[in-house]
Design a protein around this motif. Structure first.
Motif, PDB file in Angstrom:
ATOM      1  N   UNK A  63      65.147 -18.829 -14.964  1.00 31.24           N
ATOM      2  CA  UNK A  63      64.565 -17.886 -15.906  1.00 31.24           C
ATOM      3  C   UNK A  63      63.467 -16.984 -15.403  1.00 31.24           C
ATOM      4  N   UNK A  64      63.030 -17.148 -14.169  1.00 33.65           N
ATOM      5  CA  UNK A  64      62.007 -16.269 -13.590  1.00 33.65           C
ATOM      6  C   UNK A  64      62.682 -14.989 -13.094  1.00 33.65           C
ATOM      7  N   UNK A  65      61.958 -13.874 -13.169  1.00 36.29           N
ATOM      8  CA  UNK A  65      62.521 -12.587 -12.758  1.00 36.29           C
ATOM      9  C   UNK A  65      62.096 -12.139 -11.365  1.00 36.29           C
ATOM     10  N   UNK A  66      60.920 -12.551 -10.925  1.00 34.91           N
ATOM     11  CA  UNK A  66      60.380 -12.048  -9.657  1.00 34.91           C
ATOM     12  C   UNK A  66      59.463 -13.110  -9.065  1.00 34.91           C
ATOM     13  N   UNK A  67      59.621 -13.394  -7.775  1.00 34.55           N
ATOM     14  CA  UNK A  67      58.768 -14.379  -7.112  1.00 34.55           C
ATOM     15  C   UNK A  67      58.067 -13.718  -5.930  1.00 34.55           C
ATOM     16  N   UNK A  68      56.739 -13.774  -5.958  1.00 30.39           N
ATOM     17  CA  UNK A  68      55.884 -13.272  -4.886  1.00 30.39           C
ATOM     18  C   UNK A  68      55.247 -14.465  -4.189  1.00 30.39           C
ATOM     19  N   UNK A  69      55.230 -14.457  -2.860  1.00 31.44           N
ATOM     20  CA  UNK A  69      54.603 -15.554  -2.120  1.00 31.44           C
ATOM     21  C   UNK A  69      53.097 -15.353  -2.019  1.00 31.44           C
ATOM     22  N   UNK A  70      52.350 -16.396  -2.332  1.00 34.70           N
ATOM     23  CA  UNK A  70      50.901 -16.373  -2.135  1.00 34.70           C
ATOM     24  C   UNK A  70      50.610 -16.657  -0.667  1.00 34.70           C
ATOM     25  N   UNK A  71      49.901 -15.778   0.034  1.00 32.45           N
ATOM     26  CA  UNK A  71      49.629 -15.990   1.459  1.00 32.45           C
ATOM     27  C   UNK A  71      48.937 -17.323   1.734  1.00 32.45           C
ATOM     28  N   UNK A  72      49.215 -17.897   2.893  1.00 35.35           N
ATOM     29  CA  UNK A  72      48.607 -19.167   3.288  1.00 35.35           C
ATOM     30  C   UNK A  72      47.084 -19.089   3.226  1.00 35.35           C
ATOM     31  N   UNK A  73      46.534 -17.943   3.574  1.00 33.43           N
ATOM     32  CA  UNK A  73      45.076 -17.783   3.569  1.00 33.43           C
ATOM     33  C   UNK A  73      44.480 -17.990   2.186  1.00 33.43           C
ATOM     34  N   UNK A  74      45.259 -17.762   1.120  1.00 31.17           N
ATOM     35  CA  UNK A  74      44.813 -18.036  -0.243  1.00 31.17           C
ATOM     36  C   UNK A  74      45.245 -19.426  -0.707  1.00 31.17           C
ATOM     37  N   UNK A  75      46.371 -19.910  -0.183  1.00 33.13           N
ATOM     38  CA  UNK A  75      46.916 -21.197  -0.644  1.00 33.13           C
ATOM     39  C   UNK A  75      46.001 -22.366  -0.326  1.00 33.13           C
ATOM     40  N   UNK A  76      45.608 -22.473   0.924  1.00 28.52           N
ATOM     41  CA  UNK A  76      44.865 -23.656   1.351  1.00 28.52           C
ATOM     42  C   UNK A  76      43.371 -23.426   1.114  1.00 28.52           C
ATOM     43  N   UNK A  77      43.025 -23.355  -0.181  1.00 33.24           N
ATOM     44  CA  UNK A  77      41.661 -23.043  -0.591  1.00 33.24           C
ATOM     45  C   UNK A  77      41.300 -23.873  -1.813  1.00 33.24           C
ATOM     46  N   UNK A  78      40.005 -24.056  -2.084  1.00 38.63           N
ATOM     47  CA  UNK A  78      39.597 -24.663  -3.354  1.00 38.63           C
ATOM     48  C   UNK A  78      40.089 -23.819  -4.532  1.00 38.63           C
ATOM     49  N   UNK A  79      40.037 -24.392  -5.734  1.00 33.65           N
ATOM     50  CA  UNK A  79      40.646 -23.775  -6.912  1.00 33.65           C
ATOM     51  C   UNK A  79      40.188 -22.338  -7.148  1.00 33.65           C
ATOM     52  N   UNK A  80      38.901 -22.059  -7.019  1.00 34.86           N
ATOM     53  CA  UNK A  80      38.404 -20.718  -7.324  1.00 34.86           C
ATOM     54  C   UNK A  80      38.996 -19.662  -6.395  1.00 34.86           C
ATOM     55  N   UNK A  81      39.067 -19.966  -5.110  1.00 35.66           N
ATOM     56  CA  UNK A  81      39.590 -18.984  -4.147  1.00 35.66           C
ATOM     57  C   UNK A  81      41.106 -18.880  -4.251  1.00 35.66           C
ATOM     58  N   UNK A  82      41.758 -20.006  -4.474  1.00 34.17           N
ATOM     59  CA  UNK A  82      43.204 -20.010  -4.710  1.00 34.17           C
ATOM     60  C   UNK A  82      43.535 -19.127  -5.918  1.00 34.17           C
ATOM     61  N   UNK A  83      42.805 -19.333  -7.009  1.00 30.75           N
ATOM     62  CA  UNK A  83      43.044 -18.578  -8.233  1.00 30.75           C
ATOM     63  C   UNK A  83      42.762 -17.095  -8.036  1.00 30.75           C
ATOM     64  N   UNK A  84      41.681 -16.775  -7.345  1.00 27.50           N
ATOM     65  CA  UNK A  84      41.323 -15.369  -7.140  1.00 27.50           C
ATOM     66  C   UNK A  84      42.415 -14.631  -6.375  1.00 27.50           C
ATOM     67  N   UNK A  85      42.982 -15.269  -5.350  1.00 26.61           N
ATOM     68  CA  UNK A  85      44.052 -14.643  -4.591  1.00 26.61           C
ATOM     69  C   UNK A  85      45.294 -14.421  -5.432  1.00 26.61           C
TER      70      UNK A  85
END
Length: 390
Positions: A63-85
């Motif tokens: 049911x999803x229409x579009x998937x964008x990958x979150x860069x590794x530089x944002x992925x491996x971060x605490x919640x605030x930085x992960x969310x901001x990216x």
């Protein structure tokens, strides 16, 4: 066009995720649904159990229409930085509403973000972790803790949204079924935590998760090599043993003398020690398990502070897949986006935007045995089910 966003990891894609998508479709039946998804290494410092293309394909079939990958530089971060990216990428795709699971969906996350948006507490105490210090300050500001995993992410999304002008309508959805970190399957139910499902899969008990994941996920799990930290521990161990303290300090967020502690604890462990044993040895009141697991990924991938800074200053949109409705949104947005929209990995893109992600893909391939980036084009998936059925 109504555009709704979800931030996800889908590790693996299970019935709880399907429920979220169906509830989103029910509430916004004409919306285009955009997911920003972590790639092959995740926010809690672990490799995904199956690769990003497989998980994106499952989402598109459900049911999803579009998937964008979150860069590794944002992925491996605490919640605030992960969310901001992730919120930054949603904004670029024209998303107007963010749906997210929460243990307390009745919280006014936007109001909470207003109260803690400028938190600058004393996080320098060496007898407590940053996470503990942050919770202490939040409790002082709003009168209670916000310490459940999905609530914490919801607050992080709200804070990021606030900092970007409150362009998103926040739509918390009550989390159903098992708790986020539950490690056992609940008999008689069809929703379980991803942690419990992974635990069964890593014990080769694939049949036991039949009731908890969609058929598409079952099909993929049956034919793919499942990945865990055990696959990468020999590589990480080699790096820790052979790198100098100075080399370890060059990696992102390896600070406060952790390079000494990591090497010293490893050298004192028996040759048979595994990844979990090493993490427990390094763990202290100051450094949580999750923080150290993230650093382990950073060292494994050899991510430098300069590389993280580069991605933060020059973000991009890596397209993993889309449906016809997703294609329509792309056609509308492609002349409006300020970030590069990456659909094909060229030599130049490998050296510039995707330097870290491409390297992460090559390392992940060592365990998954599936090509991740070279020659890969976005998935094109038509709905296997009608819109009405969602």
């Amino acid at each position: 066009m109504v555009v709704v966003g979800i931030i996800a990891e889908y590790n693996p894609f299970h019935n709880g995720h399907l429920y979220q998508i169906r509830q989103t479709r029910k509430r916004f039946p004409t919306a285009t649904l955009v997911v920003v998804m972590s790639g092959n290494f995740l926010e809690r410092g672990e490799p995904a159990i199956v690769d990003k293309w497989t998980r994106a394909n499952e989402a598109l079939h459900c049911g999803v229409d579009l998937v964008i990958e979150l860069p590794v530089a944002f992925c491996v971060q605490p919640a605030d930085r992960f969310a901001a990216g992730a919120v930054l990428l949603l904004r670029e795709m024209g998303v107007q509403k963010l749906v997210f699971g929460a243990e307390h969906a009745d919280y006014d996350f936007a109001a909470l973000a207003e109260k803690v948006g400028t938190v600058h507490g004393d996080f320098s105490r060496y007898n407590e972790s940053f996470a503990a210090a942050y919770q202490r300050v939040i409790a002082e500001k709003i009168g209670h803790r916000v310490d459940q995993p999905n609530d914490m992410l919801g607050l992080a999304y709200a804070k990021a949204n606030r900092e970007m002008g409150n362009f998103l309508e926040l739509v918390p959805l009550q989390r159903m079924g098992a708790a986020h970190h539950a490690t056992v399957l609940a008999p008689g139910k069809n929703i379980a935590s991803a942690s419990a499902i992974r635990a069964q899969l890593m014990q080769a008990k694939t049949a036991s998760v039949n009731n908890y994941v969609p058929q598409q996920t079952l099909n993929d799990l049956a034919k793919q090599q499942l990945v865990s930290w055990a696959d990468f521990w020999p590589l990480l161990r080699y790096q820790l043993l052979t790198a100098t303290h100075e080399q370890l300090r060059n990696f992102y967020d390896v600070t406060e003398g952790l390079e000494f502690r990591m090497k010293e604890k490893l050298e004192r462990l028996p040759q048979t020690a595994d990844f979990e044993t090493w993490l427990q040895a390094v763990k202290s009141k100051r450094y949580t398990y999750t923080h150290l697991a993230r650093l382990a990924v950073i060292i494994l991938l050899q991510v430098t502070a300069a590389e993280v800074k580069h991605v933060s200053e020059k973000p991009y949109l890596r397209l993993l897949g889309f449906t016809p409705a997703g294609q329509q949104l792309l056609n509308q947005r492609k002349k409006k986006v300020a970030f590069p929209l990456i659909t094909r990995v060229t030599q130049q893109i490998r050296k510039e935007q995707l330097q870290v992600d491409y390297r992460a893909g090559l390392i992940y391939e060592l365990a998954s045995l599936r090509v991740q980036d070279h020659g890969r084009a976005p998935l094109r998936v038509g709905y296997s089910l009608s819109r009405e059925s969602h």
